[in-house]
Design an enzyme around this catalytic site. Structure first.
Site, PDB file in Angstrom:
ATOM      1  N   CYS A  30      -1.641  -1.426  -3.933  1.00 29.31           N
ATOM      2  CA  CYS A  30      -0.851  -0.698  -2.926  1.00 29.31           C
ATOM      3  C   CYS A  30      -0.612  -1.473  -1.631  1.00 29.31           C
ATOM      4  O   CYS A  30       0.486  -1.473  -1.091  1.00 29.31           O
ATOM      5  CB  CYS A  30      -1.467   0.670  -2.625  1.00 29.31           C
ATOM      6  SG  CYS A  30      -3.033   0.625  -1.743  1.00 29.31           S
TER       7      CYS A  30
ATOM      8  N   HIS B 158      -4.918   4.489   0.680  1.00 30.70           N
ATOM      9  CA  HIS B 158      -3.621   4.172   0.081  1.00 30.70           C
ATOM     10  C   HIS B 158      -2.726   3.672   1.209  1.00 30.70           C
ATOM     11  O   HIS B 158      -2.808   4.158   2.337  1.00 30.70           O
ATOM     12  CB  HIS B 158      -3.022   5.404  -0.602  1.00 30.70           C
ATOM     13  CG  HIS B 158      -1.691   5.123  -1.245  1.00 30.70           C
ATOM     14  ND1 HIS B 158      -1.460   3.993  -1.992  1.00 30.70           N
ATOM     15  CD2 HIS B 158      -0.516   5.803  -1.213  1.00 30.70           C
ATOM     16  CE1 HIS B 158      -0.199   3.997  -2.401  1.00 30.70           C
ATOM     17  NE2 HIS B 158       0.390   5.081  -1.949  1.00 30.70           N
TER      18      HIS B 158
ATOM     19  N   ASP C 274       7.274   4.384   0.229  1.00 28.52           N
ATOM     20  CA  ASP C 274       6.129   3.891  -0.532  1.00 28.52           C
ATOM     21  C   ASP C 274       6.636   3.146  -1.762  1.00 28.52           C
ATOM     22  O   ASP C 274       7.298   3.726  -2.614  1.00 28.52           O
ATOM     23  CB  ASP C 274       5.245   5.085  -0.944  1.00 28.52           C
ATOM     24  CG  ASP C 274       3.917   4.645  -1.527  1.00 28.52           C
ATOM     25  OD1 ASP C 274       3.774   3.445  -1.843  1.00 28.52           O
ATOM     26  OD2 ASP C 274       3.024   5.495  -1.674  1.00 28.52           O
TER      27      ASP C 274
ATOM     28  N   ASN D 113      -2.993  16.182   2.749  1.00 24.97           N
ATOM     29  CA  ASN D 113      -3.448  17.550   3.023  1.00 24.97           C
ATOM     30  C   ASN D 113      -4.109  18.309   1.868  1.00 24.97           C
ATOM     31  O   ASN D 113      -4.545  19.437   2.071  1.00 24.97           O
ATOM     32  CB  ASN D 113      -2.264  18.411   3.480  1.00 24.97           C
ATOM     33  CG  ASN D 113      -1.878  18.144   4.917  1.00 24.97           C
ATOM     34  OD1 ASN D 113      -2.687  18.268   5.821  1.00 24.97           O
ATOM     35  ND2 ASN D 113      -0.636  17.738   5.126  1.00 24.97           N
TER      36      ASN D 113
ATOM     37  N   ASP E 213      -6.472  20.129  -0.854  1.00 25.42           N
ATOM     38  CA  ASP E 213      -7.869  20.577  -0.854  1.00 25.42           C
ATOM     39  C   ASP E 213      -8.608  19.879  -2.000  1.00 25.42           C
ATOM     40  O   ASP E 213      -8.000  19.499  -3.000  1.00 25.42           O
ATOM     41  CB  ASP E 213      -7.943  22.098  -1.092  1.00 25.42           C
ATOM     42  CG  ASP E 213      -7.348  22.878   0.075  1.00 25.42           C
ATOM     43  OD1 ASP E 213      -7.175  22.282   1.154  1.00 25.42           O
ATOM     44  OD2 ASP E 213      -7.044  24.075  -0.108  1.00 25.42           O
TER      45      ASP E 213
END
Length: 697
Positions: A276, A334, A357, A397, A399
């Site tokens: 990456c 990342h 990206d 974000n 969970d």
């Protein structure tokens, strides 16, 4: 009097490129920025030019599209279309006979390589003269260009600077590693233009592609797909297998020029291999070369949510071993880029930084690419905004649901809303420090409550605890009534040293307890779930009522040493405490990186480095391993060294190596000398760098 006759035409390369802030970019053409005038000098013989007797018409050609621009005597350059105006000059009776014409491109011109011609139309004849080629780039200095950036300091950093830092590791033990963007290296701009030309969009419909190249949103999307090789003749092939035979270990790249040149020399076959940070760094080079302000971003604890449910499931067995049962994963870090541009396609309020990206993870409209996604849209959870906002929103974000299982039966589960996107960082403009930009992506309540100490901070590294209990309907519960456990690293781990940590157990009950303690350490690649256990400890613990016990553990260096040279030694460490009587289980886990020792790079007279004046740098490394180490030392520096300096070295235990490197700076400004040492035993990659301010003579 004899007639007006054009002799030669001069595109005034040095003067125009200085005015256009493209000096230093190397190309076979004259390099200019759109939305800004440039001067063309026409040397002639015979009588002076008379607009009543002849017309001068520039023809500007981009692929199948061409535009005719007549030279006018009066007027201002146009902002919306190509224009050519005669510059007023006082005639010099003795000097050479010359006309100066001010040619301007619109701020919305397509970027690309243009061919210029001048047609001289007289009453009886027409003559065409070739002027050669210009490469037209975006213009962050022009207020009407959609990549306009207000601050000169930021334009210097995000367009003109060719030195960078990539942040890796983990939030509590961050590693900064030097990267040379190399956009000024010989031939690199021409290779970047070739990237656009080889894109599937250009091959399928040249005219439409060239028209769309006026828009940085479109350009970013094309480049994001072309930096990886998945759907096209792109630059880099990704490889996360740990086996890099047939190519180069991604950890060994230190700059973009080697990769782009290798791609061009191999007839545009993909370069092996990238991960990456390599994809992002190469994309940053291409975008800066094209004139689009760009910076490299690291997201620590980056979620890869494959099913789009915004939850990453992590499974452990009752012995504390993490299991590969989910397609979802959390990358320890990342790396992507942000580019600065207007977003008229999204309506008001989304101009500014946009995530792009180039790492091939998921397809976007049928191709491996991602973005541009407005950072403001990610912050506002505007998941319907183009392009790929939901995917990036999940990366920062999602969970984390952690589940302990035994014989396919769930023993306990808990949810952590803080871990993903724990720290989002970039290089601070004008310095070699980290800038925390987490608050640009997420609100305070989404952020991690306390930051781990800076990379390199001495002393204890507190590890965030997350407890697992039987879940209730809300997915989270008040503090355990029974047992609590946490992990604490005693110092930031470094390759070659043992890993020291404490397991801290608290009994909240008024009765003594018999516990079983299972500690498990697994090797881990930064982008996926861990592999086999390399170290474990299992024992019984007796704990008195309301007591806290601290148990120290050491993992020896020879237990975690990997076979292949990497710079990201990652470890997943977990402890499960089992209450023998109640069968309640509590888990604490943490992933961390083990840093390689650093190389030191020093300059003899660092405050008086002058362009074209020979200098000496010294690379120093002390071998703290118990064995002799050997490997390849490489020193490079864009604008400082013509060729890389490479040498094979062997250093005895406790011996200090000092290697002088001679260099002569060829460019003024902030430059970077970077050194890397690839050791074969133990297999690891060491880095060091020094930034130098080269003064003009």
């Amino acid at each position: 009097m004899d007639k007006f006759k054009v002799r030669t035409i001069d595109l005034q390369q040095v003067q125009n490129q200085t005015h256009h802030k493209t000096d230093g970019l190397s190309s076979s053409t004259v390099v200019l920025r759109r939305g800004q005038a440039f001067t063309v000098t026409i040397n002639y013989d015979g009588r002076p030019f008379d607009p009543l007797k002849e017309k001068l018409i520039f023809q500007i050609v981009l692929g199948p599209v061409s535009v005719e621009v007549p030279v006018s005597r009066l007027g201002q350059p146009s902002l919306t279309q190509w224009s050519a105006v005669l510059e007023r000059r006082l005639p010099n009776p003795t000097g050479p006979r010359a006309l100066s014409v001010s040619l301007s491109s619109p701020a919305s011109a397509s970027i690309g390589v243009y061919t210029l011609q001048l047609r001289v139309e007289a009453r009886l004849n027409v003559k065409t003269h070739s002027l050669g080629q210009i490469t037209l780039l975006c213009n962050p200095w022009c207020q009407t260009d959609s990549v306009f950036l207000q601050s000169e300091d930021l334009r210097t950093e995000y367009v003109r600077s060719d030195i960078g830092l990539l942040f890796k590791g983990s939030p509590g033990n961050m590693v900064s590693r030097p990267w040379s963007f190399d956009q000024f290296e010989k031939g690199i701009l021409d290779i970047c233009m070739k990237l656009l030309q080889l894109s599937p969009q250009h091959q399928a419909d040249m005219r439409t592609d060239l028209q769309n190249r006026s828009n940085p949103v479109y350009i970013g999307r094309v480049i994001s797909a072309m930096v990886n090789s998945n759907d096209d003749k792109g630059v880099l092939m990704g490889n996360w297998s740990g086996d890099y035979s047939g190519g180069i270990n991604p950890s060994q790249w230190s700059g973009s020029a080697d990769i782009l040149k290798k791609w061009a020399e191999a007839q545009f076959r993909p370069v092996k291999y990238g991960q990456c940070w390599v994809f992002a760094a190469v994309m940053c080079t291409v975008m800066r070369a094209l004139g689009i302000p760009t910076r490299v971003i690291t997201n620590f604890n980056s979620a890869h949510d494959t099913d789009g449910n915004m939850v990453i499931e992590e499974y452990y067995n009752e012995m504390g071993k993490k299991l590969s049962m989910s397609k979802d994963s959390i990358w320890n870090f990342h790396v992507w880029v942000e580019s600065w541009m207007k977003r008229p396609d999204l309506g008001q309020g989304y101009d500014g930084w946009q995530v792009l990206d180039a790492t091939p993870q998921e397809k976007s409209a049928g191709m491996f690419r991602c973005g541009p996604a407005a950072v403001k849209a990610i912050y506002q959870k505007k998941v319907e905004a183009q392009y790929d906002v939901p995917f990036i929103f999940a990366e920062v974000n999602a969970d984390v649901r952690t589940i302990i299982i035994k014989d396919k039966k769930v023993l306990s589960t808990s949810i952590d809303k803080k871990r993903v996107g724990a720290l989002i960082s970039t290089k601070r403009p004008g310095s070699m420090l980290m800038q925390d930009i987490t608050s640009e992506y997420k609100t305070e309540k989404d952020k991690l409550p306390s930051r781990a100490p800076d990379a390199g901070a001495a002393g204890t590294v507190a590890i965030s605890r997350h407890h697992l209990r039987e879940d209730d309907s809300a997915g989270e519960r008040e503090a355990s009534k029974g047992i609590e456990v946490s992990l604490q690293l005693l110092k930031a781990p470094v390759v070659g040293e043992n890993i020291s940590f404490n397991v801290i157990i608290t009994n909240n009950m008024a009765a003594p307890k018999l516990l079983k303690k299972h500690v498990n350490a697994q090797n881990k690649e930064y982008n996926r779930n861990p592999t086999g256990t390399f170290w474990e400890a299992h024992d019984d613990v007796k704990i008195a009522p309301n007591e806290t016990v601290t148990i120290k553990h050491e993992i020896p260096f020879n237990a975690y040493m990997l076979k292949e040279a990497v710079e990201d030694y990652m470890v997943n460490l977990a402890v499960v405490i089992e209450d023998v009587e109640s069968q309640e289980r509590v888990l604490a886990s943490e992933e961390f990186n083990i840093r390689s020792p650093a190389l030191s790079v020093q300059i003899q007279n660092e405050f008086s480095v002058v362009i074209n004046t020979p200098q000496v740098a010294t690379v120093t490394f002390t071998n703290l391993f118990n064995v002799a180490v050997s490997g390849e030392l490489t020193v490079s520096g864009s604008g400082l060294l013509e060729e890389k300096a490479q040498m094979t070295i062997t250093i005895q235990p406790r011996e200090t190596m000092k290697r002088p490197v001679n260099f002569t700076p060829k460019m003024a400004g902030a430059k970077m000398l970077s050194a890397s040492l690839v050791l074969t035993n133990p297999p690891t990659v060491l880095h060091g760098f020094k930034t130098i301010n080269v003064q003009a003579s």
